[in-house]
Design a protein around this motif. Sequence first.
Motif, PDB file in Angstrom:
ATOM      1  N   GLU A 182      28.848  25.654  20.396  1.00  0.00           N
ATOM      2  CA  GLU A 182      27.342  25.575  20.827  1.00  0.00           C
ATOM      3  C   GLU A 182      26.482  25.031  19.602  1.00  0.00           C
ATOM      4  OE1 GLU A 182      25.598  28.620  23.105  1.00  0.00           O
ATOM      5  OE2 GLU A 182      27.133  28.583  24.296  1.00  0.00           O
ATOM      6  N   HIS A 183      26.865  25.140  18.508  1.00  0.00           N
ATOM      7  CA  HIS A 183      25.875  24.708  17.222  1.00  0.00           C
ATOM      8  C   HIS A 183      26.805  24.018  16.088  1.00  0.00           C
ATOM      9  CE1 HIS A 183      23.258  27.966  18.677  1.00  0.00           C
ATOM     10  NE2 HIS A 183      24.379  29.023  18.886  1.00  0.00           N
ATOM     11  N   GLU A 226      26.252  37.023  17.529  1.00  0.00           N
ATOM     12  CA  GLU A 226      25.672  36.083  18.814  1.00  0.00           C
ATOM     13  C   GLU A 226      24.311  36.862  19.331  1.00  0.00           C
ATOM     14  OE1 GLU A 226      28.629  32.939  20.707  1.00  0.00           O
ATOM     15  OE2 GLU A 226      28.936  35.250  21.001  1.00  0.00           O
ATOM     16  N   HIS A 227      24.449  38.059  19.357  1.00  0.00           N
ATOM     17  CA  HIS A 227      23.402  38.825  20.186  1.00  0.00           C
ATOM     18  C   HIS A 227      22.037  39.153  19.085  1.00  0.00           C
ATOM     19  CE1 HIS A 227      21.275  41.966  22.408  1.00  0.00           C
ATOM     20  NE2 HIS A 227      21.239  42.608  21.254  1.00  0.00           N
ATOM     21  N   ILE A 251      21.541  36.899  16.726  1.00  0.00           N
ATOM     22  CA  ILE A 251      20.881  35.675  16.846  1.00  0.00           C
ATOM     23  C   ILE A 251      19.877  35.481  18.001  1.00  0.00           C
ATOM     24  CG2 ILE A 251      21.170  33.126  16.964  1.00  0.00           C
ATOM     25  CD1 ILE A 251      23.921  33.412  15.555  1.00  0.00           C
ATOM     26  N   SER A 252      20.047  35.649  19.133  1.00  0.00           N
ATOM     27  CA  SER A 252      19.389  35.453  20.307  1.00  0.00           C
ATOM     28  C   SER A 252      18.067  36.820  20.359  1.00  0.00           C
ATOM     29  CB  SER A 252      20.230  35.219  21.587  1.00  0.00           C
ATOM     30  OG  SER A 252      20.884  36.399  21.674  1.00  0.00           O
ATOM     31  N   THR A 253      18.256  37.647  19.625  1.00  0.00           N
ATOM     32  CA  THR A 253      17.334  38.587  19.748  1.00  0.00           C
ATOM     33  C   THR A 253      16.509  38.769  18.594  1.00  0.00           C
ATOM     34  OG1 THR A 253      19.123  39.988  20.699  1.00  0.00           O
ATOM     35  CG2 THR A 253      17.474  41.133  20.452  1.00  0.00           C
TER      36      THR A 253
END
Length: 295
Positions: free
Chosen positions: A23-24, A204-205, A207-209
């Motif tokens: 995704e990146h 990943e968590h 990064i998104s938190t």
Amino acid sequence: MQILITGSSGLIGSALMHKLSEEHECQGLKRTDSEISQPDWNISTKNINLQGFEADIIIHLAGENIAAKRWSEKQKKEIYDSRIQSTRLLVEHILSLSHRPQLVISASAIGYYGNRGDQTLTEDDAPGEDFVSRISIDWEYETRPLHTAGIRVVNIRSGLVLSQRGGALKKMLLPFKLGLGGRVGTGQQFYSWISIDDVVGAIEHIISTPQLQGPVNLTAPEPVRNITFTKQLAQALNRPAFFPMPAFAARLAFGEMADELLLASTRVLPGKLLNSGYTFKHKTLPQALEAVLHS
């Protein structure tokens, strides 16, 4: 997003590169003497060349393998310097950039807590006093200027990472497959483990938190005693575990490393991950071993 990863060829780094690249845009920061040398860095000469790559996130995992060799004073210095000097250089470089990353995830270890017996530990607990504790304390300290500059920093305190591709489990597999495995010492020391899938998932968590910052324990919610770990590993391989390694034998074989990595008890819980809503893929050791050994 653009993500830069140091230590991208290691166990965690390679797994992250594979997953995050879905995704990146991901780049590994390679050593200058590597075959792939862009972007690259040389810690000895204090040089970083990003080749125009403007990272939104930097994940810093570089450091000498702590269990690669018996600990001589020279090897201990290499282990320490590879972490402290690389982090210091990276932090200085980040602060010199006009385009600074919004997040820096920097490696640490549950060795931060030291040998704590049966005490249950979370991110709020004080550090230990042994060699690995001192490394982790100083490692995390080097990232403080980033926080002062307003950059979100997360120090991931990793436990025993379970993967067939590297780390402690890979070294354990051959003797256990031969039926030569068993507990180490009394077997009562706690091992705080995590599957490689949950390491990647937890990062990943993170990064998104956005509320996650500072130290974050990367361990599964159910640490186990060494005797349980070895029995469940043997069961997963359909082998017996009849050959214990007494403490004196571990010390003869591994020296000081045995006391800090094999015989020490560190019962760590992932308080911040759980409180922020992360759902573990593998909560129990049998689940993790099944996934890791048969994937």
